[in-house]
Design a protein around this motif. Structure first.
Motif, mmCIF file in Angstrom:
data_model
loop_
_atom_site.group_PDB
_atom_site.id
_atom_site.type_symbol
_atom_site.label_atom_id
_atom_site.label_comp_id
_atom_site.label_asym_id
_atom_site.label_seq_id
_atom_site.Cartn_x
_atom_site.Cartn_y
_atom_site.Cartn_z
ATOM 1 N N GLY A 16 0.778 -1.228 0.000
ATOM 2 C CA GLY A 16 0.000 0.000 0.000
ATOM 3 C C GLY A 16 0.813 1.282 0.000
ATOM 4 O O GLY A 16 0.242 2.367 0.083
ATOM 5 N N LEU A 17 2.125 1.192 -0.102
ATOM 6 C CA LEU A 17 2.961 2.392 -0.060
ATOM 7 C C LEU A 17 3.221 2.992 -1.433
ATOM 8 O O LEU A 17 3.859 4.030 -1.529
ATOM 9 N N GLY A 18 2.781 2.334 -2.475
ATOM 10 C CA GLY A 18 3.067 2.832 -3.812
ATOM 11 C C GLY A 18 4.449 2.427 -4.259
ATOM 12 O O GLY A 18 5.041 1.482 -3.737
ATOM 13 N N ARG A 19 4.993 3.181 -5.204
ATOM 14 C CA ARG A 19 6.256 2.793 -5.820
ATOM 15 C C ARG A 19 7.458 3.633 -5.365
ATOM 16 O O ARG A 19 8.556 3.450 -5.862
ATOM 17 N N ASP A 20 7.242 4.552 -4.431
ATOM 18 C CA ASP A 20 8.352 5.385 -3.969
ATOM 19 C C ASP A 20 9.315 4.549 -3.129
ATOM 20 O O ASP A 20 8.975 4.092 -2.033
ATOM 21 N N GLN A 21 10.504 4.361 -3.651
ATOM 22 C CA GLN A 21 11.449 3.453 -3.008
ATOM 23 C C GLN A 21 11.986 3.985 -1.683
ATOM 24 O O GLN A 21 12.257 3.205 -0.772
ATOM 25 N N LEU A 22 12.136 5.288 -1.538
ATOM 26 C CA LEU A 22 12.618 5.819 -0.256
ATOM 27 C C LEU A 22 11.557 5.673 0.829
ATOM 28 O O LEU A 22 11.894 5.447 2.000
ATOM 29 N N THR A 23 10.290 5.767 0.458
ATOM 30 C CA THR A 23 9.213 5.500 1.410
ATOM 31 C C THR A 23 9.250 4.041 1.846
ATOM 32 O O THR A 23 9.100 3.732 3.036
ATOM 33 N N MET A 24 9.488 3.139 0.891
ATOM 34 C CA MET A 24 9.609 1.725 1.237
ATOM 35 C C MET A 24 10.803 1.496 2.158
ATOM 36 O O MET A 24 10.720 0.738 3.133
ATOM 37 N N ALA A 25 11.925 2.160 1.878
ATOM 38 C CA ALA A 25 13.118 2.019 2.713
ATOM 39 C C ALA A 25 12.826 2.470 4.140
ATOM 40 O O ALA A 25 13.217 1.797 5.107
ATOM 41 N N GLY A 26 12.139 3.579 4.285
ATOM 42 C CA GLY A 26 11.776 4.071 5.615
ATOM 43 C C GLY A 26 10.843 3.127 6.350
ATOM 44 O O GLY A 26 10.973 2.928 7.562
ATOM 45 N N ALA A 27 9.914 2.528 5.619
ATOM 46 C CA ALA A 27 8.979 1.580 6.231
ATOM 47 C C ALA A 27 9.715 0.335 6.721
ATOM 48 O O ALA A 27 9.448 -0.176 7.819
ATOM 49 N N ILE A 28 10.652 -0.154 5.927
ATOM 50 C CA ILE A 28 11.438 -1.327 6.335
ATOM 51 C C ILE A 28 12.285 -0.989 7.561
ATOM 52 O O ILE A 28 12.316 -1.747 8.537
ATOM 53 N N ALA A 29 12.961 0.155 7.538
ATOM 54 C CA ALA A 29 13.780 0.557 8.691
ATOM 55 C C ALA A 29 12.919 0.675 9.950
ATOM 56 O O ALA A 29 13.318 0.231 11.031
ATOM 57 N N GLY A 30 11.726 1.234 9.821
ATOM 58 C CA GLY A 30 10.822 1.364 10.960
ATOM 59 C C GLY A 30 10.354 0.028 11.491
ATOM 60 O O GLY A 30 10.281 -0.193 12.702
ATOM 61 N N TRP A 31 10.042 -0.892 10.572
ATOM 62 C CA TRP A 31 9.594 -2.231 10.983
ATOM 63 C C TRP A 31 10.716 -2.958 11.730
ATOM 64 O O TRP A 31 10.470 -3.582 12.771
ATOM 65 N N VAL A 32 11.927 -2.866 11.208
ATOM 66 C CA VAL A 32 13.068 -3.514 11.867
ATOM 67 C C VAL A 32 13.258 -2.925 13.265
ATOM 68 O O VAL A 32 13.475 -3.655 14.238
ATOM 69 N N GLU A 33 13.155 -1.608 13.397
ATOM 70 C CA GLU A 33 13.316 -0.971 14.701
ATOM 71 C C GLU A 33 12.246 -1.458 15.687
ATOM 72 O O GLU A 33 12.541 -1.699 16.857
ATOM 73 N N GLN A 34 11.026 -1.610 15.224
ATOM 74 C CA GLN A 34 9.935 -2.056 16.104
ATOM 75 C C GLN A 34 10.059 -3.512 16.521
ATOM 76 O O GLN A 34 9.553 -3.898 17.579
ATOM 77 N N HIS A 35 10.711 -4.339 15.712
ATOM 78 C CA HIS A 35 10.702 -5.781 15.950
ATOM 79 C C HIS A 35 12.040 -6.370 16.369
ATOM 80 O O HIS A 35 12.208 -7.589 16.384
ATOM 81 N N THR A 36 13.009 -5.515 16.714
ATOM 82 C CA THR A 36 14.305 -6.016 17.168
ATOM 83 C C THR A 36 14.722 -5.296 18.439
ATOM 84 O O THR A 36 14.361 -4.142 18.667
ATOM 85 N N ARG A 37 15.472 -5.989 19.259
ATOM 86 C CA ARG A 37 16.082 -5.427 20.468
ATOM 87 C C ARG A 37 17.542 -5.856 20.486
ATOM 88 O O ARG A 37 17.864 -6.985 20.128
ATOM 89 N N PHE A 38 18.386 -4.945 20.959
ATOM 90 C CA PHE A 38 19.818 -5.228 20.959
ATOM 91 C C PHE A 38 20.180 -6.252 22.031
ATOM 92 O O PHE A 38 19.720 -6.183 23.171
ATOM 93 N N ALA A 78 22.849 -1.046 8.422
ATOM 94 C CA ALA A 78 22.501 -1.094 7.006
ATOM 95 C C ALA A 78 21.819 0.205 6.612
ATOM 96 O O ALA A 78 21.174 0.864 7.435
ATOM 97 N N GLU A 79 21.977 0.540 5.355
ATOM 98 C CA GLU A 79 21.268 1.664 4.760
ATOM 99 C C GLU A 79 20.625 1.173 3.480
ATOM 100 O O GLU A 79 21.199 0.339 2.768
ATOM 101 N N LEU A 80 19.429 1.685 3.198
ATOM 102 C CA LEU A 80 18.685 1.319 1.998
ATOM 103 C C LEU A 80 18.485 2.542 1.123
ATOM 104 O O LEU A 80 18.371 3.661 1.630
ATOM 105 N N SER A 81 18.422 2.316 -0.193
ATOM 106 C CA SER A 81 18.266 3.428 -1.127
ATOM 107 C C SER A 81 17.435 3.000 -2.324
ATOM 108 O O SER A 81 17.231 1.810 -2.574
ATOM 109 N N ASP A 82 17.017 3.995 -3.077
ATOM 110 C CA ASP A 82 16.354 3.719 -4.347
ATOM 111 C C ASP A 82 17.398 3.311 -5.383
ATOM 112 O O ASP A 82 18.590 3.245 -5.089
ATOM 113 N N SER A 83 16.962 3.062 -6.594
ATOM 114 C CA SER A 83 17.883 2.565 -7.623
ATOM 115 C C SER A 83 18.969 3.575 -7.978
ATOM 116 O O SER A 83 20.050 3.196 -8.421
ATOM 117 N N ALA A 84 18.722 4.867 -7.765
ATOM 118 C CA ALA A 84 19.725 5.887 -8.068
ATOM 119 C C ALA A 84 20.820 5.951 -7.010
ATOM 120 O O ALA A 84 21.947 6.340 -7.298
#
Length: 147
Positions: free
Chosen positions: A24-46, A113-119
């Motif tokens: 449901g986020l559309g095709r914006d890759q940086l939005t997808m990257a932010g969503a993945i980073a947020g999900w990882v933060e919510q579901h992991t503990r050091f 890790a860092e995530l980016s769009d194709s550029a």
């Protein structure tokens, strides 16, 4: 780490989880990257690795733990592997940033890790363990390894 992220990219479990995160986020890759980073933060503990032992957990095993328990406890390299595998599985670029904090000649001590769009012009960091560890400023320039 790089090999585990690439292997995770092709795992059906990783691909399914990544698709769920970005649904449901559309095709914006940086939005997808932010969503993945947020999900990882919510579901992991050091959690530190055992003394004198460096463990690397495959991304699909980490997701299975999250599915069973709601979160996974792991150190920074496991979080980086998970983030990179999730990003790669939905067509994002991924890289690891490996750093040392205490002296210019000290061994590398932390990774994220860092995530980016194709550029690859903007990178979204995923480092949920840094606030927990209260890490100091960098002791030397980071080593960047693109997956």
């Amino acid at each position: 780490m790089r090999q585990l992220a690439i292997a995770g990219e092709m795992s059906p479990l990783v691909r399914e989880q990544a698709a769920f995160i970005v649904a449901g986020l559309g095709r914006d890759q940086l939005t997808m990257a932010g969503a993945i980073a947020g999900w990882v933060e919510q579901h992991t503990r050091f959690l530190y690795d055992p003394l004198h032992f460096e463990a690397f957990t495959p991304a699909d095993q980490t997701i299975a733990i999250i599915d069973a328990r709601g979160l996974a406890q792991m150190d920074c390299d496991d979080v980086a592997i998970l983030t990179a595998a999730l990003g790669l599985s939905v067509g994002l670029r991924a890289r690891f940033v490996v750093v040392s904090f205490y002296a210019p000649d000290a061994p590398y001590e932390h990774v994220w890790a860092e995530l980016s769009d194709s550029a690859g012009l903007s990178w979204v960091p995923s480092d949920p363990s840094r606030p927990v560890l209260g890490l100091p400023p960098l002791g030397r320039p980071p080593l960047i390894i693109e997956v």
